[in-house]
Design an enzyme around this catalytic site. Structure first.
Site, PDB file in Angstrom:
ATOM      1  CG  ASP A   1      -2.105  -0.941   1.052  1.00 36.49           C
ATOM      2  OD1 ASP A   1      -1.986  -1.895   0.257  1.00 36.49           O
ATOM      3  OD2 ASP A   1      -3.126  -0.748   1.725  1.00 36.49           O
TER       4      ASP A   1
ATOM      5  CG  ASP B   1      -4.019   2.946  12.443  1.00 38.27           C
ATOM      6  OD1 ASP B   1      -4.157   3.101  13.671  1.00 38.27           O
ATOM      7  OD2 ASP B   1      -3.421   1.974  11.940  1.00 38.27           O
TER       8      ASP B   1
END
Length: 412
Positions: A15, A124
């Site tokens: 990612d 997050d």
């Protein structure tokens, strides 16, 4: 003209590697990759070279382990933080430190923005951005996964892998580990993939290879191991008589706890964004520290101070979980916690055995426990007159008697 600079929280996985190249291409900016060493061990190997090959103009890999243990883990454990009765907040407590260092780098480099690879469904994103807002409101945040253009380009991992191959991005994507992980000095977490089914048994023999920090309790030694933890004002400062820094304490406790199969948690938790998620955690050292600290408090903390602090554990834990580490209310709670810990000093002896942390003794030079007063035998101090309890009970029973009388009169 000089290009804008963006500081990216970079892990080196698929990612963030794709995001690094995508940011550089999309914003025509210099990308400064930042990785916080907070105890990932060999996961950091080769990251600098990988980031540079992917297009980063500069790479920071900062050792923040001492700061993490001293200024984040230890204060949180003084507060007795435990989210929803199970989670020791291993991922949650790392995010404000990462964000803090990101904005420091951004200011030093003259960057206009920071970026992260957190998804739009998780916690997050909130933790990173709330911390950044509290510390550097002038710096903007780029969250690619929340941008429709990014999601259209990368609807799945296959498209990300194809993009990486096309741009020569050195990533390793494999289906051999059908779950995601996050590791630091306090814990390692596992989620998604096969774990999305809450009926799936993560303790089964077929999952043994998943765990990193601990053996299964069944495979732990058959002989228990004793350990003494010394505390000063609520912080562990020595193990078995050897003085240690907070980082050394965590490293040592992780090794001992992992050896004895301590600290595994499998739970369905409530995310801040509204959904439930299933997570499996290994927190061997933190579990030992949590139980030992609580035992030390039982001997040294005033009753009502302990009960007041305990009444705030849920609030404190939720603030950490939801990303409000730098919020004024967390700082105010921390001041109360610090005051409550001033006499939490002494030694706790525990026994580690097959996944269990067993109390085996506690002592303190400032103990509030007086065996002469608590004894079932004659009290040599005469500090407590048992006859006084009669009036004490009568006064506390008064409202109950009045209330009962009212209820009885209603039934007539």
């Amino acid at each position: 003209m000089a290009k804008d600079k963006i500081v990216l929280a970079y892990s080196g996985g698929l990612d963030t590697s794709v995001i690094l190249a995508w940011l550089k291409e999309t914003y025509d900016a210099e990308i400064i990759a930042f990785t916080a060493d907070i105890g990932q061990k060999d996961e950091l190997d080769g990251l600098e070279e990988k980031a540079l090959r992917t297009g980063a103009s500069k790479v920071y890999i900062d050792d923040l382990r001492d700061e993490f243990a001293r200024d984040f883990i230890f204060p949180m454990f003084q507060a007795g933080a435990l989210y929803e009765g199970q989670y020791l907040l291993g991922t949650s407590i790392a995010r404000p430190l990462i964000a803090k260092r990101m904005v420091e780098i951004a200011r030093a480099e003259g960057a206009t923005a920071i970026a992260h690879g957190a998804t739009g469904k998780g916690n997050d994103q909130v933790r990173f951005e709330l911390a950044a807002a509290a510390l550097a409101p002038e710096i903007s945040v780029i969250a690619p996964w929340r941008l429709e253009s990014f999601r259209e380009q990368f609807p799945g991992r296959a498209e990300m892998i194809a993009y990486a191959e096309k741009h020569g991005i050195p990533v390793q994507a494999t289906a051999s580990k059908p779950y995601s992980t996050d590791r630091n000095l306090l814990h390692i977490s596992f989620e998604s993939g096969m774990l999305e089914d809450p009926w799936f048994d993560a303790s089964a023999d077929s999952c043994k290879d998943m765990y990193v920090l601990s053996v299964s309790p069944e495979d732990a030694p058959d002989t228990p191991e004793y350990l003494e933890l010394e505390f000063e004002q609520g912080n562990c400062v020595a193990l078995n008589g050897k003085k240690m820094t907070p980082l050394e304490v965590m490293d040592t406790l992780n090794e001992l706890g992992g050896k004895h199969g301590i600290g595994r948690v499998d739970m369905v938790e409530n995310r801040f964004v509204g959904m439930k998620s299933r997570g499996v955690y290994e927190t061997p050292g933190g579990t030992i520290l949590f139980h030992a600290h609580r035992k030390m408090e039982s001997l040294t903390m005033d009753r009502d101070v302990m009960h007041l602090r305990d009444s705030l554990i849920s609030k404190y834990s939720t603030l950490v979980y939801n990303g409000f580490w730098f919020a004024p209310e967390r700082l105010a709670l921390q001041a109360l916690v610090t005051e409550s810990q001033k006499n939490v000093t002494g030694t706790v002896r525990i026994k580690l055995y097959k996944g269990n942390v067993i109390a085996a003794g506690v002592k303190s030079p400032v103990s509030l426990y007086n065996p002469d007063i608590a004894t079932m035998e004659a009290d040599p101090t005469q500090a407590y007159n048992q006859s006084d309890a009669t009036g004490f009970i009568h006064l506390n029973a008064l409202r109950l008697k009045v209330g009962s009388g009212v209820e009885q009169s209603k039934q007539k």
